[in-house]
Design a protein around this motif. Structure first.
Motif, PDB file in Angstrom:
ATOM      1  N   ASP A   6       7.131 -56.659  34.292  1.00 48.53           N
ATOM      2  CA  ASP A   6       6.247 -55.851  34.458  1.00 48.53           C
ATOM      3  C   ASP A   6       5.680 -55.640  35.951  1.00 48.53           C
ATOM      4  N   ILE A   7       6.121 -54.556  36.688  1.00 46.79           N
ATOM      5  CA  ILE A   7       6.420 -54.443  38.083  1.00 46.79           C
ATOM      6  C   ILE A   7       5.214 -53.237  38.438  1.00 46.79           C
ATOM      7  N   THR A   8       4.419 -53.532  39.441  1.00 42.96           N
ATOM      8  CA  THR A   8       3.456 -52.266  39.870  1.00 42.96           C
ATOM      9  C   THR A   8       4.082 -51.729  41.093  1.00 42.96           C
ATOM     10  N   VAL A   9       4.129 -50.385  41.059  1.00 44.29           N
ATOM     11  CA  VAL A   9       4.661 -49.704  42.221  1.00 44.29           C
ATOM     12  C   VAL A   9       3.532 -49.061  43.041  1.00 44.29           C
ATOM     13  N   VAL A  10       3.241 -49.344  44.142  1.00 43.18           N
ATOM     14  CA  VAL A  10       2.115 -49.054  44.797  1.00 43.18           C
ATOM     15  C   VAL A  10       2.564 -47.934  45.838  1.00 43.18           C
ATOM     16  N   ALA A  68       9.736 -51.311  49.879  1.00 44.18           N
ATOM     17  CA  ALA A  68       9.381 -52.652  50.393  1.00 44.18           C
ATOM     18  C   ALA A  68       9.104 -53.364  49.357  1.00 44.18           C
ATOM     19  N   THR A  69       9.302 -54.758  49.579  1.00 42.72           N
ATOM     20  CA  THR A  69       8.758 -55.808  48.571  1.00 42.72           C
ATOM     21  C   THR A  69       8.452 -57.059  49.337  1.00 42.72           C
ATOM     22  N   ALA A  70       7.604 -57.817  48.648  1.00 40.70           N
ATOM     23  CA  ALA A  70       7.023 -58.948  49.386  1.00 40.70           C
ATOM     24  C   ALA A  70       8.127 -59.913  49.419  1.00 40.70           C
ATOM     25  N   LEU A  76      13.553 -59.146  41.774  1.00 41.05           N
ATOM     26  CA  LEU A  76      12.177 -58.837  41.439  1.00 41.05           C
ATOM     27  C   LEU A  76      11.673 -60.185  40.404  1.00 41.05           C
ATOM     28  N   ALA A  77      10.442 -60.232  40.481  1.00 40.12           N
ATOM     29  CA  ALA A  77       9.443 -61.273  39.570  1.00 40.12           C
ATOM     30  C   ALA A  77       8.608 -60.674  38.715  1.00 40.12           C
ATOM     31  N   ALA A  78       8.221 -61.168  37.716  1.00 44.13           N
ATOM     32  CA  ALA A  78       7.140 -60.428  37.027  1.00 44.13           C
ATOM     33  C   ALA A  78       5.928 -60.312  37.649  1.00 44.13           C
ATOM     34  N   GLY A  79       5.236 -59.152  37.446  1.00 38.53           N
ATOM     35  CA  GLY A  79       3.864 -58.929  38.147  1.00 38.53           C
ATOM     36  C   GLY A  79       3.995 -58.616  39.692  1.00 38.53           C
ATOM     37  N   GLN A  80       5.264 -58.512  40.055  1.00 43.34           N
ATOM     38  CA  GLN A  80       5.294 -58.268  41.455  1.00 43.34           C
ATOM     39  C   GLN A  80       5.000 -56.767  42.086  1.00 43.34           C
ATOM     40  N   LYS A  81       4.512 -56.682  43.226  1.00 39.58           N
ATOM     41  CA  LYS A  81       4.191 -55.336  43.523  1.00 39.58           C
ATOM     42  C   LYS A  81       5.537 -54.832  44.580  1.00 39.58           C
ATOM     43  N   VAL A  82       5.651 -53.610  44.236  1.00 40.91           N
ATOM     44  CA  VAL A  82       6.726 -52.833  44.988  1.00 40.91           C
ATOM     45  C   VAL A  82       6.090 -51.693  45.832  1.00 40.91           C
ATOM     46  N   TYR A  83       6.304 -51.355  47.085  1.00 45.17           N
ATOM     47  CA  TYR A  83       5.436 -50.547  47.688  1.00 45.17           C
ATOM     48  C   TYR A  83       6.549 -49.126  48.132  1.00 45.17           C
ATOM     49  N   LEU A  84       6.108 -48.243  47.843  1.00 45.81           N
ATOM     50  CA  LEU A  84       6.984 -46.962  48.146  1.00 45.81           C
ATOM     51  C   LEU A  84       6.210 -46.314  49.488  1.00 45.81           C
ATOM     52  N   LEU A  85       6.835 -45.925  50.333  1.00 47.60           N
ATOM     53  CA  LEU A  85       6.432 -45.379  51.459  1.00 47.60           C
ATOM     54  C   LEU A  85       7.444 -44.323  51.918  1.00 47.60           C
TER      55      LEU A  85
END
Length: 100
Positions: A6-10, A68-70, A76-85
């Motif tokens: 489950d990934i959250t894209v910000v 961008a990822t942390a 990727l890891a579960a719960g990770q946030k991915v940033y779209l800029l």
């Protein structure tokens, strides 16, 4: 059976109109997914985002999509946030007066 990620894209404020006004998009991807799979899923769900891809011939002066990822890597890891800029000029274009 492999668990889903489950990934959250910000999304940056400039991109929100392309993503139906959302500030985030939640994706459930296969456990083996990488950053490219996130982008592919987003483009399938929100085809208007394709206009932000670097090298788009229909909009050569347009913006460019940055991911961008942390973790800084492809994994990727579960719960990770991915940033779209996005930026308003081509990468490496440092002309005065342009937002970058």
């Amino acid at each position: 059976m492999a668990r889903a990620l489950d990934i959250t894209v910000v999304l940056s404020p400039v991109l929100r109109s392309v993503f139906d006004g959302r500030s985030t998009v939640s994706l459930s991807l296969p456990a083996t997914a990488q950053v490219g799979d996130v982008v592919e899923s987003l483009l399938n769900l929100y085809p208007r985002a394709k206009a932000f891809l670097a090298g788009d011939l229909k909009n050569p002066g347009g913006r460019f999509l940055h991911v961008a990822t942390a973790s800084g890597g492809q994994g990727l890891a579960a719960g990770q946030k991915v940033y779209l800029l996005t930026s308003s000029c081509r990468p490496g274009d440092n002309r005065a007066g342009l937002e970058g």
